[in-house]
Design an enzyme around this catalytic site. Structure first.
Site, short mmCIF file in Angstrom:
data_model
loop_
_atom_site.label_atom_id
_atom_site.label_comp_id
_atom_site.label_asym_id
_atom_site.label_seq_id
_atom_site.Cartn_x
_atom_site.Cartn_y
_atom_site.Cartn_z
N ASP A 261 0.87 -1.15 0.00
CA ASP A 261 0.00 0.00 0.00
C ASP A 261 0.93 1.22 0.00
O ASP A 261 2.05 1.14 0.50
CB ASP A 261 -0.88 -0.03 1.26
CG ASP A 261 -1.66 1.23 1.44
OD1 ASP A 261 -2.43 1.59 0.54
OD2 ASP A 261 -1.49 1.88 2.49
N ASP B 78 0.08 4.95 0.86
CA ASP B 78 -0.10 5.93 1.93
C ASP B 78 -0.26 5.25 3.29
O ASP B 78 -1.14 4.42 3.48
CB ASP B 78 -1.32 6.80 1.64
CG ASP B 78 -1.20 7.52 0.30
OD1 ASP B 78 -0.10 8.00 -0.01
OD2 ASP B 78 -2.20 7.59 -0.43
#
Length: 171
Positions: free
Chosen positions: A11, A13
């Site tokens: 991922d 952020d």
């Protein structure tokens, strides 16, 4: 996890970089602790890497695809090239198949990296990352942050206190 995985999908952020909501400014990109070393070590071992990221700011009209691309380019300047970037630009209400927790981003990343989902692991900071991995047939490791809900931590099959600890768990 007896043998190393072929690919690690991150991922963006809250996992690779600090989460700045709807960030379209590359100057605001700040790495999460340990990210640079983790990516260096994975690449040295020949593990393929990719990014799977919901970017609903595009669908909400808060960001352009070019702004997201500029932020992603800055991430690569700091961390090196990834084998694939899979981005969901849709608004949450669009009901697309790519937005995590749906499996679309993970499946597309695995296809782009020529890796079976069962040989990939998704590392993220919220429950949607874990659910997307599970829906795709991949493994997951949750690295909680201040925004991770307690119920997400409790439901995750594997958690690690840091990015480095997550990678040590899967190598």
């Amino acid at each position: 996890m007896d043998e190393p995985f072929d690919a690690v999908l991150f991922d963006r952020d809250g996992t690779l970089i600090r989460d700045v909501p709807y960030n379209g400014d590359p100057a605001r990109v700040t790495l999460m602790p340990g990210a640079r070393g983790v990516l260096r070590d994975l690449r040295a071992r020949g593990v393929r890497t990719g990014v799977v990221s919901n970017q609903s700011g595009i669908g909400r009209g808060l960001l352009t695809a070019a702004q997201v691309g500029a932020v992603n380019a800055r991430v690569e300047e700091l961390l090196g090239r990834f084998g694939t970037w899979q981005i969901c630009p849709h608004h949450p209400a669009d009901g697309c198949a790519c937005r995590k927790p749906a499996p679309g981003l993970v499946l597309a990343a695995c296809e782009a990296l020529d890796v079976r989902p069962a040989r990939a692991v998704v590392v993220g900071d919220i429950g949607a990352d874990v659910l997307a991995a599970e829906a795709a047939g991949a493994w997951s490791v949750l690295v909680p942050t201040a925004v991770t809900r307690q119920d997400e931590v409790e439901r995750a099959p594997r958690t690690a206190p840091t990015l480095r600890a997550a990678i040590e768990m899967i190598l």
